[in-house]
Design a protein around this motif. Structure first.
Motif, PDB file in Angstrom:
ATOM      1  N   ASP A  30       0.835  -1.207   0.000  1.00  0.00           N
ATOM      2  CA  ASP A  30       0.000   0.000   0.000  1.00  0.00           C
ATOM      3  C   ASP A  30       0.869   1.256   0.000  1.00  0.00           C
ATOM      4  O   ASP A  30       2.045   1.203   0.348  1.00  0.00           O
ATOM      5  CB  ASP A  30      -0.926   0.008   1.215  1.00  0.00           C
ATOM      6  CG  ASP A  30      -1.892  -1.167   1.217  1.00  0.00           C
ATOM      7  OD1 ASP A  30      -2.216  -1.646   0.110  1.00  0.00           O
ATOM      8  OD2 ASP A  30      -2.301  -1.603   2.304  1.00  0.00           O
ATOM      9  N   LEU A  61       0.813   5.834   0.546  1.00  0.00           N
ATOM     10  CA  LEU A  61       0.152   7.075   0.939  1.00  0.00           C
ATOM     11  C   LEU A  61       0.929   8.235   0.323  1.00  0.00           C
ATOM     12  O   LEU A  61       2.158   8.205   0.291  1.00  0.00           O
ATOM     13  CB  LEU A  61       0.121   7.229   2.458  1.00  0.00           C
ATOM     14  CG  LEU A  61      -0.631   6.157   3.253  1.00  0.00           C
ATOM     15  CD1 LEU A  61      -0.344   6.328   4.740  1.00  0.00           C
ATOM     16  CD2 LEU A  61      -2.131   6.238   2.995  1.00  0.00           C
ATOM     17  N   VAL A  62       0.204   9.249  -0.142  1.00  0.00           N
ATOM     18  CA  VAL A  62       0.855  10.412  -0.747  1.00  0.00           C
ATOM     19  C   VAL A  62       0.718  11.635   0.154  1.00  0.00           C
ATOM     20  O   VAL A  62       1.689  12.315   0.481  1.00  0.00           O
ATOM     21  CB  VAL A  62       0.257  10.711  -2.140  1.00  0.00           C
ATOM     22  CG1 VAL A  62       0.919  11.937  -2.741  1.00  0.00           C
ATOM     23  CG2 VAL A  62       0.422   9.511  -3.061  1.00  0.00           C
ATOM     24  N   ASP A  63      -0.511  11.905   0.572  1.00  0.00           N
ATOM     25  CA  ASP A  63      -0.792  13.045   1.447  1.00  0.00           C
ATOM     26  C   ASP A  63      -2.063  12.731   2.227  1.00  0.00           C
ATOM     27  O   ASP A  63      -2.565  11.597   2.193  1.00  0.00           O
ATOM     28  CB  ASP A  63      -0.926  14.341   0.634  1.00  0.00           C
ATOM     29  CG  ASP A  63      -1.926  14.213  -0.505  1.00  0.00           C
ATOM     30  OD1 ASP A  63      -2.898  13.435  -0.374  1.00  0.00           O
ATOM     31  OD2 ASP A  63      -1.736  14.885  -1.536  1.00  0.00           O
ATOM     32  N   SER A  93      -5.071  13.392   1.721  1.00  0.00           N
ATOM     33  CA  SER A  93      -6.208  12.948   0.905  1.00  0.00           C
ATOM     34  C   SER A  93      -6.191  11.437   0.674  1.00  0.00           C
ATOM     35  O   SER A  93      -7.224  10.838   0.359  1.00  0.00           O
ATOM     36  CB  SER A  93      -6.221  13.688  -0.437  1.00  0.00           C
ATOM     37  OG  SER A  93      -5.099  13.314  -1.220  1.00  0.00           O
ATOM     38  N   SER A  94      -5.026  10.816   0.859  1.00  0.00           N
ATOM     39  CA  SER A  94      -4.905   9.366   0.680  1.00  0.00           C
ATOM     40  C   SER A  94      -5.675   8.583   1.747  1.00  0.00           C
ATOM     41  O   SER A  94      -5.887   7.375   1.593  1.00  0.00           O
ATOM     42  CB  SER A  94      -3.439   8.940   0.724  1.00  0.00           C
ATOM     43  OG  SER A  94      -2.671   9.592  -0.258  1.00  0.00           O
ATOM     44  N   PHE A  95      -6.070   9.252   2.815  1.00  0.00           N
ATOM     45  CA  PHE A  95      -6.757   8.566   3.916  1.00  0.00           C
ATOM     46  C   PHE A  95      -8.260   8.451   3.694  1.00  0.00           C
ATOM     47  O   PHE A  95      -8.955   7.824   4.497  1.00  0.00           O
ATOM     48  CB  PHE A  95      -6.487   9.297   5.240  1.00  0.00           C
ATOM     49  CG  PHE A  95      -5.084   9.129   5.748  1.00  0.00           C
ATOM     50  CD1 PHE A  95      -4.772   8.184   6.714  1.00  0.00           C
ATOM     51  CD2 PHE A  95      -4.058   9.920   5.248  1.00  0.00           C
ATOM     52  CE1 PHE A  95      -3.484   8.029   7.167  1.00  0.00           C
ATOM     53  CE2 PHE A  95      -2.757   9.768   5.699  1.00  0.00           C
ATOM     54  CZ  PHE A  95      -2.466   8.823   6.660  1.00  0.00           C
ATOM     55  N   LYS A  96      -8.758   9.036   2.617  1.00  0.00           N
ATOM     56  CA  LYS A  96     -10.198   9.000   2.343  1.00  0.00           C
ATOM     57  C   LYS A  96     -10.680   7.553   2.262  1.00  0.00           C
ATOM     58  O   LYS A  96     -10.090   6.724   1.571  1.00  0.00           O
ATOM     59  CB  LYS A  96     -10.517   9.736   1.044  1.00  0.00           C
ATOM     60  CG  LYS A  96     -12.010   9.871   0.784  1.00  0.00           C
ATOM     61  CD  LYS A  96     -12.277  10.682  -0.474  1.00  0.00           C
ATOM     62  CE  LYS A  96     -13.777  10.818  -0.701  1.00  0.00           C
ATOM     63  NZ  LYS A  96     -14.092  11.610  -1.921  1.00  0.00           N
ATOM     64  N   LYS A 141     -10.414   5.177   4.267  1.00  0.00           N
ATOM     65  CA  LYS A 141      -9.571   4.148   4.896  1.00  0.00           C
ATOM     66  C   LYS A 141      -9.990   3.928   6.353  1.00  0.00           C
ATOM     67  O   LYS A 141     -10.340   4.868   7.066  1.00  0.00           O
ATOM     68  CB  LYS A 141      -8.092   4.543   4.834  1.00  0.00           C
ATOM     69  CG  LYS A 141      -7.507   4.501   3.425  1.00  0.00           C
ATOM     70  CD  LYS A 141      -6.005   4.581   3.438  1.00  0.00           C
ATOM     71  CE  LYS A 141      -5.435   4.602   2.026  1.00  0.00           C
ATOM     72  NZ  LYS A 141      -5.716   3.359   1.290  1.00  0.00           N
ATOM     73  N   ASP A 167      -6.843  -0.501   7.434  1.00  0.00           N
ATOM     74  CA  ASP A 167      -6.043  -0.128   6.262  1.00  0.00           C
ATOM     75  C   ASP A 167      -4.730   0.544   6.646  1.00  0.00           C
ATOM     76  O   ASP A 167      -3.732   0.451   5.928  1.00  0.00           O
ATOM     77  CB  ASP A 167      -6.847   0.826   5.373  1.00  0.00           C
ATOM     78  CG  ASP A 167      -8.136   0.214   4.896  1.00  0.00           C
ATOM     79  OD1 ASP A 167      -8.097  -0.912   4.362  1.00  0.00           O
ATOM     80  OD2 ASP A 167      -9.199   0.846   5.072  1.00  0.00           O
ATOM     81  N   GLY A 227       4.094   4.726   5.768  1.00  0.00           N
ATOM     82  CA  GLY A 227       3.496   5.328   4.575  1.00  0.00           C
ATOM     83  C   GLY A 227       3.834   6.798   4.468  1.00  0.00           C
ATOM     84  O   GLY A 227       4.163   7.298   3.391  1.00  0.00           O
TER      85      GLY A 227
END
Length: 227
Positions: free
Chosen positions: A100, A102-104, A106-109, A111, A153, A175
């Motif tokens: 998996d 993560l970028v920022d 917004s990646s947690f949407k 999850k 997640d 991440g």
């Protein structure tokens, strides 16, 4: 005769800060540090082991002298407890399974996020991601097992503790470090116990000056990214 100091210890054992008190070898960064403090001050250490939320409550009630177990120093806690000078800087970070990414933020949407109960990470997640499904555990082991089993997640935890678990579980990775979460650990004491606070602070200064603190820090965090 040595003065006895009653110290609260988290039974969840956030290694490398400290291992399980009831294991064959009780060790860790905070174990070495507080032993060095006790040696200077001629103190005898008596540990009381319980869940994190329980030892916090006992310290607030005055049933313990201190907690040296990954206590994040915050303004709200400073209103009800005394704190030593900080002894470790760290940051919250998000841990995911190896495949998996993560970028920022917004990646947690959408999850499902895992966190430990009564921690600053829990407060952060509830404020930052109010719309997410959250899973709360009392221990570190429960939290990381849920991630390994893909029942959550992502989990958010203190970077020193993350480092200890990543060393055991190669399939997990960081991440991202959570922006704006730079924090510090300090020794927590009963509110108003200024004499003990002064002794502890003087001793921590001495350990930094004579190189003992640096040696202990390097021993436990040489390969762990804290911030």
């Amino acid at each position: 005769m040595k003065q006895i100091l009653k110290i609260g210890l988290d039974s969840a054992a956030p290694f490398p800060l400290h291992s399980d008190y009831n294991s064959s070898v009780f060790e860790g960064f905070e174990v070495d540090m507080i032993r060095a403090v006790a040696e200077v001050l001629n103190l005898e250490l008596h540990y009381e082991v319980s869940l994190w939320k329980t030892i916090l409550e006992k310290l607030y009630k005055g049933e313990l002298d201190m907690i040296c177990s990954a206590v994040t120093m915050t303004s709200s806690r400073q209103m009800i407890l005394e704190f030593s000078k900080p002894y470790l800087q760290f940051q919250l970070c998000a841990v995911v399974n190896g495949g998996d990414g993560l970028v920022d933020l917004s990646s947690f949407k959408n999850k499902k996020i895992g966190i430990r109960t009564a921690t600053e990470a829990e407060k952060y997640v509830m404020a930052q991601f109010p719309g997410n499904v959250t899973v709360h555990t009392d221990t570190n082991d429960e939290l990381y097992k849920k991630l390994l089993a893909h029942k959550i997640d992502v989990l958010i935890d203190d970077s020193p503790i993350v480092g200890g678990f990543l060393a055991k579980h190669q399939s997990l990775k960081i991440g991202m470090f959570m922006p704006g979460t730079e924090s510090e650990y300090a020794i927590a004491m009963k509110k108003g116990d200024l004499a003990l606070k002064h002794q502890i602070n003087e001793t921590l200064d001495l350990l930094r000056q004579n190189g003992i603190y640096d040696a202990i820090h390097d021993k436990w965090f040489n390969s762990i990214k804290l911030v």
